[in-house]
Design a protein around this motif. Structure first.
Motif, PDB file in Angstrom:
ATOM      1  N   SER A  84       0.848  -1.194   0.000  1.00 49.74           N
ATOM      2  CA  SER A  84       0.000   0.000   0.000  1.00 49.74           C
ATOM      3  C   SER A  84       0.879   1.237   0.000  1.00 49.74           C
ATOM      4  O   SER A  84       2.086   1.164   0.276  1.00 49.74           O
ATOM      5  CB  SER A  84      -0.933   0.019   1.222  1.00 49.74           C
ATOM      6  N   GLN A  85       0.270   2.374  -0.278  1.00 47.89           N
ATOM      7  CA  GLN A  85       1.010   3.632  -0.258  1.00 47.89           C
ATOM      8  C   GLN A  85       1.561   3.918   1.125  1.00 47.89           C
ATOM      9  O   GLN A  85       2.712   4.346   1.282  1.00 47.89           O
ATOM     10  CB  GLN A  85       0.093   4.781  -0.702  1.00 47.89           C
ATOM     11  N   ASP A  86       0.750   3.687   2.176  1.00 51.61           N
ATOM     12  CA  ASP A  86       1.207   3.934   3.545  1.00 51.61           C
ATOM     13  C   ASP A  86       2.420   3.066   3.887  1.00 51.61           C
ATOM     14  O   ASP A  86       3.394   3.540   4.469  1.00 51.61           O
ATOM     15  CB  ASP A  86       0.079   3.661   4.545  1.00 51.61           C
ATOM     16  N   ALA A  87       2.339   1.787   3.538  1.00 46.92           N
ATOM     17  CA  ALA A  87       3.450   0.885   3.844  1.00 46.92           C
ATOM     18  C   ALA A  87       4.709   1.315   3.092  1.00 46.92           C
ATOM     19  O   ALA A  87       5.815   1.313   3.654  1.00 46.92           O
ATOM     20  CB  ALA A  87       3.072  -0.554   3.490  1.00 46.92           C
TER      21      ALA A  87
ATOM     22  N   LEU B 295       5.220  -1.298   9.973  1.00 50.11           N
ATOM     23  CA  LEU B 295       4.848  -2.644  10.386  1.00 50.11           C
ATOM     24  C   LEU B 295       3.340  -2.774  10.549  1.00 50.11           C
ATOM     25  O   LEU B 295       2.746  -3.793  10.155  1.00 50.11           O
ATOM     26  CB  LEU B 295       5.564  -2.997  11.693  1.00 50.11           C
ATOM     27  N   GLU B 296       2.699  -1.767  11.110  1.00 48.53           N
ATOM     28  CA  GLU B 296       1.243  -1.807  11.276  1.00 48.53           C
ATOM     29  C   GLU B 296       0.541  -1.790   9.924  1.00 48.53           C
ATOM     30  O   GLU B 296      -0.427  -2.538   9.707  1.00 48.53           O
ATOM     31  CB  GLU B 296       0.785  -0.638  12.137  1.00 48.53           C
ATOM     32  N   SER B 297       1.006  -0.934   9.016  1.00 50.66           N
ATOM     33  CA  SER B 297       0.395  -0.866   7.683  1.00 50.66           C
ATOM     34  C   SER B 297       0.562  -2.181   6.934  1.00 50.66           C
ATOM     35  O   SER B 297      -0.392  -2.703   6.339  1.00 50.66           O
ATOM     36  CB  SER B 297       1.020   0.271   6.868  1.00 50.66           C
ATOM     37  N   SER B 298       1.761  -2.725   6.954  1.00 46.51           N
ATOM     38  CA  SER B 298       2.006  -3.959   6.208  1.00 46.51           C
ATOM     39  C   SER B 298       1.231  -5.136   6.792  1.00 46.51           C
ATOM     40  O   SER B 298       0.767  -6.016   6.055  1.00 46.51           O
ATOM     41  CB  SER B 298       3.504  -4.275   6.167  1.00 46.51           C
ATOM     42  N   PHE B 299       1.047  -5.146   8.123  1.00 41.83           N
ATOM     43  CA  PHE B 299       0.291  -6.235   8.735  1.00 41.83           C
ATOM     44  C   PHE B 299      -1.197  -6.124   8.410  1.00 41.83           C
ATOM     45  O   PHE B 299      -1.839  -7.120   8.040  1.00 41.83           O
ATOM     46  CB  PHE B 299       0.498  -6.237  10.248  1.00 41.83           C
ATOM     47  N   SER B 300      -1.759  -4.915   8.506  1.00 38.39           N
ATOM     48  CA  SER B 300      -3.175  -4.749   8.161  1.00 38.39           C
ATOM     49  C   SER B 300      -3.407  -5.053   6.681  1.00 38.39           C
ATOM     50  O   SER B 300      -4.424  -5.651   6.312  1.00 38.39           O
ATOM     51  CB  SER B 300      -3.669  -3.343   8.511  1.00 38.39           C
ATOM     52  N   ASP B 301      -2.449  -4.673   5.827  1.00 33.70           N
ATOM     53  CA  ASP B 301      -2.549  -5.018   4.398  1.00 33.70           C
ATOM     54  C   ASP B 301      -2.549  -6.527   4.203  1.00 33.70           C
ATOM     55  O   ASP B 301      -3.356  -7.064   3.435  1.00 33.70           O
ATOM     56  CB  ASP B 301      -1.372  -4.433   3.622  1.00 33.70           C
TER      57      ASP B 301
END
Length: 256
Positions: free
Chosen positions: A159-162, A192-198
């Protein structure tokens, strides 16, 4: 004409009061309202794709599948709901809105704004993923895997955030250098939070819809390398096994 359409809008809080809320076998609470263009069995199948272990951590959430959710309708800051789709209201709607009322944490998802089953399912699972991360954080095993991939400079992100936070975490560098990067811990946590939620969202999407990974591609950032994503998804599947009747699998396209 526009005024007549506007008068049909309903306060989201009224939907929370009046809609019949169901609970799936996995524990997810949800309700369908209005002309949302969703078949009951299709909706049940999508909702039940959330693994029980994930659903248990977000049991306070209730997901409302409505035709359109609008913010600041008629000059108000209240979230409004359209019981049916019109092009005019579609221009004012957004993919989802969070509404808390009388102890209910509601997430209103605009089913008619999302063009197909794939887009709707992904929007729902993204919301589930973010709520899950807010509830439990990032498991150590996933953190070690993903941070190791970032340090190894695997291509792209989910994602863009990650993508942005990964670059910031590594001192603005997204490629390997001889100089050891200075780690920005705040950006690392966000990455880490962005990649995990993705990963949670993509995993659930794979349980619900048969799709090609390239369908997630966006212009703003390079998509994570397939092998790296497969590692993340396999770990997520180990941590949160699929519910009965759902199957997790990764298939690679063979080159001709």
């Amino acid at each position: 004409m526009a005024e007549g359409v506007q008068s049909e809008l309903i306060q989201a809080t009224q939907v929370i009061r009046d809609a019949v809320v169901r609970q799936g076998p996995n524990g997810i609470r949800y309700a369908a309202f209005g002309d949302n263009n969703l078949g009951e069995k299709d909706l049940e199948r999508m909702v039940q794709a959330v693994p029980t272990a994930v659903a248990g951590a977000i049991s306070r959430k209730t997901y409302y599948f409505v035709p359109l959710a609008l913010s600041e309708a008629r000059g108000s800051e209240s979230t409004m709901v359209a019981p049916a789709y019109t092009p005019e209201l579609g221009d004012q709607a957004i993919c989802h809105r969070n509404v808390t009322h009388d102890g209910t944490e509601g997430i209103f998802i605009s089913t008619r704004l999302l063009g197909d089953r794939f887009a709707l399912a992904f929007e729902f699972f993204i919301n589930v993923g973010h709520a899950f991360v807010d509830a439990i954080g990032v498991p150590d095993a996933f953190e070690q895997l993903v941070w190791g991939q970032a340090l190894a400079d695997v291509r792209g992100e989910t994602s863009q955030d990650a993508w942005e936070n990964r670059g910031l975490a590594l001192g603005g560098k997204t490629e390997q250098t001889e100089v050891k990067p200075v780690i920005d811990e705040k950006a690392k946590t966000a990455f880490l939070e962005s990649s995990f939620s993705d990963a949670i969202a993509i995993y659930q999407l794979s349980l619900s819809v048969d799709f090609d990974y390239s369908e997630l591609r966006e212009r703003e950032y390079p998509l994570l390398a397939p092998l790296a994503l497969a590692e993340r998804l396999r770990l997520v599947a180990q941590l949160f096994p699929p519910n009965p009747t759902y199957e997790f699998s990764i298939r690679y396209r063979r080159r001709a």
